[in-house]
Design a protein around this motif. Sequence first.
Motif, PDB file in Angstrom:
ATOM      1  N   LEU A 152       0.813  -1.231   0.000  1.00  0.00           N
ATOM      2  CA  LEU A 152       0.000   0.000   0.000  1.00  0.00           C
ATOM      3  C   LEU A 152       0.844   1.278   0.000  1.00  0.00           C
ATOM      4  N   GLU A 153       2.144   1.121   0.209  1.00  0.00           N
ATOM      5  CA  GLU A 153       3.002   2.308   0.122  1.00  0.00           C
ATOM      6  C   GLU A 153       3.232   2.734  -1.334  1.00  0.00           C
ATOM      7  N   ILE A 154       2.912   1.874  -2.289  1.00  0.00           N
ATOM      8  CA  ILE A 154       3.123   2.265  -3.696  1.00  0.00           C
ATOM      9  C   ILE A 154       2.293   3.525  -4.018  1.00  0.00           C
ATOM     10  N   PRO A 155       0.952   3.483  -3.863  1.00  0.00           N
ATOM     11  CA  PRO A 155       0.214   4.720  -4.150  1.00  0.00           C
ATOM     12  C   PRO A 155       0.533   5.858  -3.162  1.00  0.00           C
ATOM     13  N   GLU A 156       0.914   5.481  -1.915  1.00  0.00           N
ATOM     14  CA  GLU A 156       1.270   6.534  -0.937  1.00  0.00           C
ATOM     15  C   GLU A 156       2.476   7.328  -1.432  1.00  0.00           C
ATOM     16  N   ILE A 157       3.459   6.614  -1.969  1.00  0.00           N
ATOM     17  CA  ILE A 157       4.671   7.285  -2.470  1.00  0.00           C
ATOM     18  C   ILE A 157       4.314   8.200  -3.644  1.00  0.00           C
ATOM     19  N   ILE A 158       3.401   7.747  -4.475  1.00  0.00           N
ATOM     20  CA  ILE A 158       3.006   8.579  -5.625  1.00  0.00           C
ATOM     21  C   ILE A 158       2.307   9.842  -5.124  1.00  0.00           C
ATOM     22  N   GLU A 159       1.377   9.666  -4.175  1.00  0.00           N
ATOM     23  CA  GLU A 159       0.635  10.812  -3.652  1.00  0.00           C
ATOM     24  C   GLU A 159       1.585  11.810  -2.980  1.00  0.00           C
ATOM     25  N   TYR A 160       2.532  11.263  -2.211  1.00  0.00           N
ATOM     26  CA  TYR A 160       3.513  12.110  -1.536  1.00  0.00           C
ATOM     27  C   TYR A 160       4.342  12.891  -2.574  1.00  0.00           C
ATOM     28  N   SER A 161       4.792  12.194  -3.607  1.00  0.00           N
ATOM     29  CA  SER A 161       5.630  12.846  -4.631  1.00  0.00           C
ATOM     30  C   SER A 161       4.864  13.956  -5.333  1.00  0.00           C
ATOM     31  N   LEU A 162       3.592  13.709  -5.590  1.00  0.00           N
ATOM     32  CA  LEU A 162       2.782  14.740  -6.267  1.00  0.00           C
ATOM     33  C   LEU A 162       2.618  15.955  -5.364  1.00  0.00           C
ATOM     34  N   SER A 163       2.520  15.725  -4.044  1.00  0.00           N
ATOM     35  CA  SER A 163       2.342  16.851  -3.117  1.00  0.00           C
ATOM     36  C   SER A 163       3.602  17.701  -3.040  1.00  0.00           C
ATOM     37  N   LYS A 164       4.759  17.094  -3.340  1.00  0.00           N
ATOM     38  CA  LYS A 164       6.040  17.829  -3.271  1.00  0.00           C
ATOM     39  C   LYS A 164       6.383  18.502  -4.595  1.00  0.00           C
ATOM     40  N   ALA A 165       5.669  18.146  -5.652  1.00  0.00           N
ATOM     41  CA  ALA A 165       6.106  18.576  -6.994  1.00  0.00           C
ATOM     42  C   ALA A 165       5.620  19.984  -7.332  1.00  0.00           C
ATOM     43  N   THR A 166       6.400  20.661  -8.175  1.00  0.00           N
ATOM     44  CA  THR A 166       5.931  21.942  -8.702  1.00  0.00           C
ATOM     45  C   THR A 166       5.512  21.720 -10.155  1.00  0.00           C
ATOM     46  N   TRP A 167       4.424  22.353 -10.525  1.00  0.00           N
ATOM     47  CA  TRP A 167       3.874  22.165 -11.854  1.00  0.00           C
ATOM     48  C   TRP A 167       4.664  22.955 -12.878  1.00  0.00           C
ATOM     49  N   LYS A 168       4.947  22.338 -13.977  1.00  0.00           N
ATOM     50  CA  LYS A 168       5.658  23.037 -15.049  1.00  0.00           C
ATOM     51  C   LYS A 168       4.971  22.705 -16.357  1.00  0.00           C
ATOM     52  N   GLU A 169       4.691  23.752 -17.109  1.00  0.00           N
ATOM     53  CA  GLU A 169       4.014  23.524 -18.381  1.00  0.00           C
ATOM     54  C   GLU A 169       5.023  23.029 -19.426  1.00  0.00           C
TER      55      GLU A 169
END
Length: 382
Positions: free
Chosen positions: A342-359
């Motif tokens: 269950l850490e697989i989707p957790e890691i993805i969610e965490y990474s998305l929360s840390k990311a900055t959006w770039k077009e």
Amino acid sequence: MKKISILGSTGSIGTQTLEVVRAYQKDLKVTALAAGSNIKLLEQQILEFKPNVVCVYDEEKAKELKDKLSYLKIPILSGMDGLIACATEREAEIVVGAVVGMIGIRPTIEAIKAKKDIALANKETLVTAGHLIMPLAEENKVALLPVDSEHSAIFQALHGENKKEVSKILLTASGGPFRGKTKEELKNIQVEDALKHPNWAMGRKITIDSSTMINKGLEVIEAKWLFDVDFEQIEVVIQPQSIIHSMVEYKDGAVIAQLGTPDMRLPIQYALFYPSRRPVEGERLDFTKIGKIDFCKPDMETFYGLRLAYEVGKKGGSMPTVFNAANEAAVAKFLNREISYLEIPEIIEYSLSKATWKENPTLEEILSIEQETYENINRKWN
Ligand code: NDP
Ligand code: MG
């Protein structure tokens, strides 16, 4: 005689591509073979198919193989330069992109620039760099032929129809080995459990992705790029028997589906011989034996990786790269038994929360976002 280069020849798609070549020796000739590190199998393939050039990504392994096969006088290269040399091999007309992961981006781009048609299995490349690949393919007038079975099905269902007439794409999914399970029941899933797919025998990474439904998420984004539709027009439908490989619904409500046995040689061969069709040896569908085909909705709460894929797809820009890179890192950690299922989707969610959006990230930016994503994950999960 069609000349083909195979990137990822030792994998599940790669070996099945070579089965097709074996069945059609008079029509297909392998001019380049590339793998990661499995030199034992690659050696057999070299001896059988006698390519003009070979790449073993791992430098040490490349050297080992080079020493062993020096008498053959076939160049055995390594690293990204070697992979690109195979992707752009002079004689090759079509490149089968069957490496796993976003390592496939650069060779795919270089193959397109060298005017090679692409038979693409490597979905991570389109997920992360679709905005670069699609216009580049158009500019260089090369065909991008899907090998992923769902996308091959959609491509076939679209045949001869005007894209403007499409109302939606129905992307079918088996639901994987854990369909119907609750989050609680997924807690203690082990690597062995997740590696058992009910219908398809595939590489380890995509088998894990199928069990988490993240494979379907990647396929939603892949379909967006290949068929130029909005995310609202892509609906995932669970079809547990994997007989319907996907469907297209048109404006008038008519639905065209492609059906077949779950055998990847069919989409591989379709891409290699497109637009003609050749016999594939093996079983055919027998509808009176099948009896019925079931459908249901995907559970996007338990398998929330699929929901996240829709979200990052709609946000676009750098987000699909973060999603994909985080998934690649998480799956590798799970396969290494460093994290729980269950850490697989957790890691993805965490990474998305840390990311900055770039077009519209450039290739260099995509690769640096990938690195940044890995670093963020390794700081927390080490
Ligand atoms: P496998 O893991 O079975 O094979 C991956 C292949 O890529 C191997 O030949 C491997 O070499 C090679 N490879 C890995 N890293 C590198 C590298 N750095 N440089 C060169 N070659 C490398 O994967 P699959 O065949 O299952 O999947 C391949 C792609 O196709 C994935 O993107 C997957 O999502 C997609 N796909 C697969 C399907 C399937 O049925 N298998 C269905 C639909 C899509 P080595 O063996 O030496 O490690
Ligand atoms: Mg698929």
